[in-house]
Design a protein around this motif. Sequence first.
Motif, PDB file in Angstrom:
ATOM      1  N   ALA A   1      -1.433   3.020   0.632  1.00 47.00           N
ATOM      2  CA  ALA A   1      -1.433   2.540   2.018  1.00 47.00           C
ATOM      3  C   ALA A   1      -1.598   3.706   2.988  1.00 47.00           C
ATOM      4  CB  ALA A   1      -0.133   1.788   2.306  1.00 47.00           C
ATOM      5  N   CYS A   2      -0.977   4.829   2.665  1.00 47.49           N
ATOM      6  CA  CYS A   2      -1.117   6.033   3.492  1.00 47.49           C
ATOM      7  C   CYS A   2      -2.544   6.566   3.421  1.00 47.49           C
ATOM      8  CB  CYS A   2      -0.114   7.085   3.043  1.00 47.49           C
ATOM      9  SG  CYS A   2      -0.211   8.631   3.956  1.00 47.49           S
ATOM     10  N   TYR A   3      -3.100   6.642   2.211  1.00 47.60           N
ATOM     11  CA  TYR A   3      -4.466   7.129   2.061  1.00 47.60           C
ATOM     12  C   TYR A   3      -5.458   6.293   2.880  1.00 47.60           C
ATOM     13  CZ  TYR A   3      -2.763   9.677  -2.104  1.00 47.60           C
ATOM     14  OH  TYR A   3      -2.095  10.495  -2.976  1.00 47.60           O
ATOM     15  N   THR A   4      -5.301   4.961   2.805  1.00 48.27           N
ATOM     16  CA  THR A   4      -6.232   4.104   3.547  1.00 48.27           C
ATOM     17  C   THR A   4      -6.042   4.272   5.050  1.00 48.27           C
ATOM     18  OG1 THR A   4      -4.671   2.253   3.380  1.00 48.27           O
ATOM     19  CG2 THR A   4      -6.395   2.381   1.713  1.00 48.27           C
ATOM     20  N   GLY A   5      -4.805   4.435   5.482  1.00 50.65           N
ATOM     21  CA  GLY A   5      -4.560   4.660   6.903  1.00 50.65           C
ATOM     22  C   GLY A   5      -5.193   5.938   7.394  1.00 50.65           C
ATOM     23  N   GLU A   6      -5.226   6.962   6.517  1.00 48.51           N
ATOM     24  CA  GLU A   6      -5.817   8.251   6.878  1.00 48.51           C
ATOM     25  C   GLU A   6      -7.310   8.318   6.584  1.00 48.51           C
ATOM     26  OE1 GLU A   6      -4.037  10.868   8.390  1.00 48.51           O
ATOM     27  OE2 GLU A   6      -2.682   9.145   8.613  1.00 48.51           O
ATOM     28  N   GLY A   7      -7.845   7.274   5.977  1.00 46.86           N
ATOM     29  CA  GLY A   7      -9.277   7.226   5.709  1.00 46.86           C
ATOM     30  C   GLY A   7      -9.746   8.099   4.560  1.00 46.86           C
ATOM     31  N   VAL A   8      -8.842   8.416   3.600  1.00 49.28           N
ATOM     32  CA  VAL A   8      -9.230   9.296   2.491  1.00 49.28           C
ATOM     33  C   VAL A   8      -9.178   8.579   1.142  1.00 49.28           C
ATOM     34  CG1 VAL A   8      -8.449  11.357   3.726  1.00 49.28           C
ATOM     35  CG2 VAL A   8      -6.857  10.163   2.191  1.00 49.28           C
ATOM     36  N   GLU A   9      -9.038   7.268   1.149  1.00 49.61           N
ATOM     37  CA  GLU A   9      -8.815   6.534  -0.099  1.00 49.61           C
ATOM     38  C   GLU A   9      -9.987   6.624  -1.076  1.00 49.61           C
ATOM     39  OE1 GLU A   9     -10.865   3.649   2.613  1.00 49.61           O
ATOM     40  OE2 GLU A   9      -9.318   5.192   2.793  1.00 49.61           O
ATOM     41  N   GLU A  10     -11.201   6.846  -0.553  1.00 48.97           N
ATOM     42  CA  GLU A  10     -12.377   6.914  -1.424  1.00 48.97           C
ATOM     43  C   GLU A  10     -12.729   8.347  -1.812  1.00 48.97           C
ATOM     44  OE1 GLU A  10     -13.747   4.492  -2.875  1.00 48.97           O
ATOM     45  OE2 GLU A  10     -13.088   2.737  -1.755  1.00 48.97           O
ATOM     46  N   SER A  11     -11.925   9.308  -1.419  1.00 52.18           N
ATOM     47  CA  SER A  11     -12.193  10.692  -1.799  1.00 52.18           C
ATOM     48  C   SER A  11     -12.202  10.820  -3.314  1.00 52.18           C
ATOM     49  CB  SER A  11     -11.118  11.612  -1.219  1.00 52.18           C
ATOM     50  OG  SER A  11     -11.128  11.589   0.191  1.00 52.18           O
ATOM     51  N   SER A  12     -13.087  11.671  -3.818  1.00 57.98           N
ATOM     52  CA  SER A  12     -13.193  11.861  -5.262  1.00 57.98           C
ATOM     53  C   SER A  12     -12.000  12.667  -5.769  1.00 57.98           C
ATOM     54  CB  SER A  12     -14.490  12.600  -5.591  1.00 57.98           C
ATOM     55  OG  SER A  12     -14.577  12.859  -6.974  1.00 57.98           O
TER      56      SER A  12
ATOM     57  N   VAL B   1      -1.182 -10.057  -4.249  1.00 56.38           N
ATOM     58  CA  VAL B   1      -1.217  -9.488  -2.899  1.00 56.38           C
ATOM     59  C   VAL B   1      -0.243 -10.237  -1.989  1.00 56.38           C
ATOM     60  CG1 VAL B   1      -2.662  -9.151  -0.851  1.00 56.38           C
ATOM     61  CG2 VAL B   1      -3.559  -8.598  -3.121  1.00 56.38           C
ATOM     62  N   ALA B   2      -0.206 -11.562  -2.121  1.00 54.37           N
ATOM     63  CA  ALA B   2       0.713 -12.351  -1.295  1.00 54.37           C
ATOM     64  C   ALA B   2       2.165 -11.978  -1.600  1.00 54.37           C
ATOM     65  CB  ALA B   2       0.481 -13.844  -1.545  1.00 54.37           C
ATOM     66  N   ALA B   3       2.475 -11.751  -2.878  1.00 56.05           N
ATOM     67  CA  ALA B   3       3.831 -11.366  -3.253  1.00 56.05           C
ATOM     68  C   ALA B   3       4.197 -10.016  -2.647  1.00 56.05           C
ATOM     69  CB  ALA B   3       3.960 -11.318  -4.778  1.00 56.05           C
ATOM     70  N   LEU B   4       3.243  -9.089  -2.629  1.00 55.57           N
ATOM     71  CA  LEU B   4       3.492  -7.794  -1.994  1.00 55.57           C
ATOM     72  C   LEU B   4       3.761  -7.954  -0.500  1.00 55.57           C
ATOM     73  CD1 LEU B   4       0.891  -5.323  -3.573  1.00 55.57           C
ATOM     74  CD2 LEU B   4       3.379  -5.248  -3.787  1.00 55.57           C
ATOM     75  N   GLN B   5       2.988  -8.836   0.128  1.00 58.70           N
ATOM     76  CA  GLN B   5       3.131  -9.025   1.578  1.00 58.70           C
ATOM     77  C   GLN B   5       4.496  -9.597   1.944  1.00 58.70           C
ATOM     78  OE1 GLN B   5      -0.413 -11.407   2.139  1.00 58.70           O
ATOM     79  NE2 GLN B   5      -1.568  -9.668   2.970  1.00 58.70           N
ATOM     80  N   THR B   6       5.048 -10.429   1.073  1.00 58.31           N
ATOM     81  CA  THR B   6       6.340 -11.045   1.392  1.00 58.31           C
ATOM     82  C   THR B   6       7.488 -10.040   1.390  1.00 58.31           C
ATOM     83  OG1 THR B   6       6.840 -11.623  -0.902  1.00 58.31           O
ATOM     84  CG2 THR B   6       5.603 -13.237   0.392  1.00 58.31           C
ATOM     85  N   THR B   7       7.303  -8.882   0.759  1.00 57.32           N
ATOM     86  CA  THR B   7       8.387  -7.896   0.701  1.00 57.32           C
ATOM     87  C   THR B   7       8.689  -7.297   2.066  1.00 57.32           C
ATOM     88  OG1 THR B   7       6.941  -5.990   0.267  1.00 57.32           O
ATOM     89  CG2 THR B   7       7.694  -7.284  -1.643  1.00 57.32           C
ATOM     90  N   GLY B   8       7.700  -7.280   2.943  1.00 60.34           N
ATOM     91  CA  GLY B   8       7.884  -6.674   4.252  1.00 60.34           C
ATOM     92  C   GLY B   8       7.742  -5.157   4.254  1.00 60.34           C
ATOM     93  N   ILE B   9       7.565  -4.575   3.093  1.00 58.92           N
ATOM     94  CA  ILE B   9       7.464  -3.113   2.999  1.00 58.92           C
ATOM     95  C   ILE B   9       6.187  -2.587   3.629  1.00 58.92           C
ATOM     96  CG2 ILE B   9       7.214  -1.192   1.353  1.00 58.92           C
ATOM     97  CD1 ILE B   9       9.040  -2.747  -0.543  1.00 58.92           C
ATOM     98  N   PHE B  10       5.119  -3.383   3.552  1.00 54.13           N
ATOM     99  CA  PHE B  10       3.807  -2.878   3.943  1.00 54.13           C
ATOM    100  C   PHE B  10       3.354  -3.404   5.306  1.00 54.13           C
ATOM    101  CE2 PHE B  10       4.130  -2.823  -0.648  1.00 54.13           C
ATOM    102  CZ  PHE B  10       3.679  -1.555  -0.961  1.00 54.13           C
ATOM    103  N   GLU B  11       4.294  -3.683   6.174  1.00 57.05           N
ATOM    104  CA  GLU B  11       3.930  -4.215   7.487  1.00 57.05           C
ATOM    105  C   GLU B  11       3.077  -3.242   8.294  1.00 57.05           C
ATOM    106  OE1 GLU B  11       7.502  -5.359   9.435  1.00 57.05           O
ATOM    107  OE2 GLU B  11       7.816  -7.141   8.185  1.00 57.05           O
ATOM    108  N   GLY B  12       3.242  -1.942   8.044  1.00 54.69           N
ATOM    109  CA  GLY B  12       2.462  -0.948   8.775  1.00 54.69           C
ATOM    110  C   GLY B  12       1.135  -0.620   8.139  1.00 54.69           C
ATOM    111  N   ALA B  13       0.835  -1.245   6.990  1.00 54.76           N
ATOM    112  CA  ALA B  13      -0.417  -0.953   6.296  1.00 54.76           C
ATOM    113  C   ALA B  13      -1.600  -1.589   7.019  1.00 54.76           C
ATOM    114  CB  ALA B  13      -0.350  -1.465   4.864  1.00 54.76           C
TER     115      ALA B  13
END
Length: 475
Positions: free
Chosen positions: A41-52, A91-103
């Motif tokens: 989630a941090c990588y995607t927020g910073e735009g580096v998730e596709e870095s090799s 994915v829905a189960a992950l969303q229900t945790t509330g942990i990734f609200e800032g993602a």
Amino acid sequence: MITLPNRDCAHTNTQQDNQELNLSGADYSLLTDLYQLTMIACYTGEGVEESSASFELSVRRLPEGFGYLIAMGLAQGLEYLEKFRFSASQVAALQTTGIFEGASDRFWSLLLEGRFTGDVWAVPEGTAVFANEPLLRVEAPLWQAQLVETYLLNTINYQTLIATKAARIRDVAGEKATLLEFGTRRAFSPQGSLWAARAALAGGLDATSNVLAALQLGQKPSGTMAHALVMALSAMAGSEEQAFTAFHRYFPGASLLIDTYDTIAAAKKLAQKVNSGEMKLAGVRLDSGDLVNLSLEVRSLLPDVSIFASGDLDEWEIAKLKAADAQIDGYGLGTRLVTGSPINGVYKLVEIDGIPVMKQSSGKITYPGRKQIFRTILEGKVKSDRLGLATENHSTEQPLLQLMVKDGKRMQASETLAEIRQRTTATVASLPEETRQLNYPVSVQVEISAELEKLTQQTQRLGTGGDCLETGGQG
């Protein structure tokens, strides 16, 4: 520490409850540590998730008393990568945790649409490796290479332990001994018992008592009998002898467990039946007591019957029994095979967008860059290993890491259990005697190439330790 919210807060309606309940053990993409997902989630927020990125899996130190490891677990790792994907319910189960609200929305779309598209280099299963040598390297977009860490470590660490123990046991017991895996009830989980059985067979054992594992592997399960049958039928039929007769009637090829009451008395009664021609007995099993003296006495009574021993045995106990000239033809291996000293494999970032990185923590330093193991074999024996960069040239040396997956697709056909076991046998035979010995084994020397040493020094000077991209704080 990140924790799950209170259940009442995490679930907002019955539909979401059902989505979580519908998740099964086969949904292995979620079988990961939480910090893998938070980092992505941090990588995607910073735009580096596709870095090799390139990560390597290695073992810093061999378990105490081990001179080598037998690499195992790759097959399950590659199967996991082939099936790697997240379903809508996951994915829905992950969303229900509330942990990734800032993602970001990109994080969720990545999970829903993503597949493993990278490359995997690995040593073939059944290959002997040593400390600091990569058993596997993953080259993939950062988010993929990061997320698969937990599962790869799980399967490779555990199966490598079992395969190594099995190889050592076979080496000590000799090729003529029958070795059976009996560890299902002591394995750490049902899944673990299946992996333990597979790794044990690939490491050199003959068969497993785990019926599901055997059938999944195309093998024939093997076992004997338990004290419960002897006690139950003795109580109802009137004697231990009648219990033996009843079981033998249905399973004439099975070994009889003769130490429920009086081992020697049982052996004498069986000898009378064998000598009179009333019974053709294949074998007997000893599960307790003084195995050396009991086996000698049983051999004198039943000279042509195989004697099988079990009961918390391992390579050390088998070595002692052989040294004492115990008359034992086969061994059942359980608790000490499927448990024991862990393989502390680690999975570390070695390169990001072409930039070599290394961990510089005290006692946990890693070598930077994509690497290869170059093995020198002289007269059929492993002389030395050289750990160098994957781009280095080699002439007479044998590179161990092979391309297994390219762009997410398998490059080599799956190997049979027999092929892996044959490699295990050959690789153990190729090791120096001092590496195979149980007492104070001396591991094969692993040299660091001049090129790798130079890159390590350069990386240290530049300070590109990869701290911001390191795989968390768990080793």
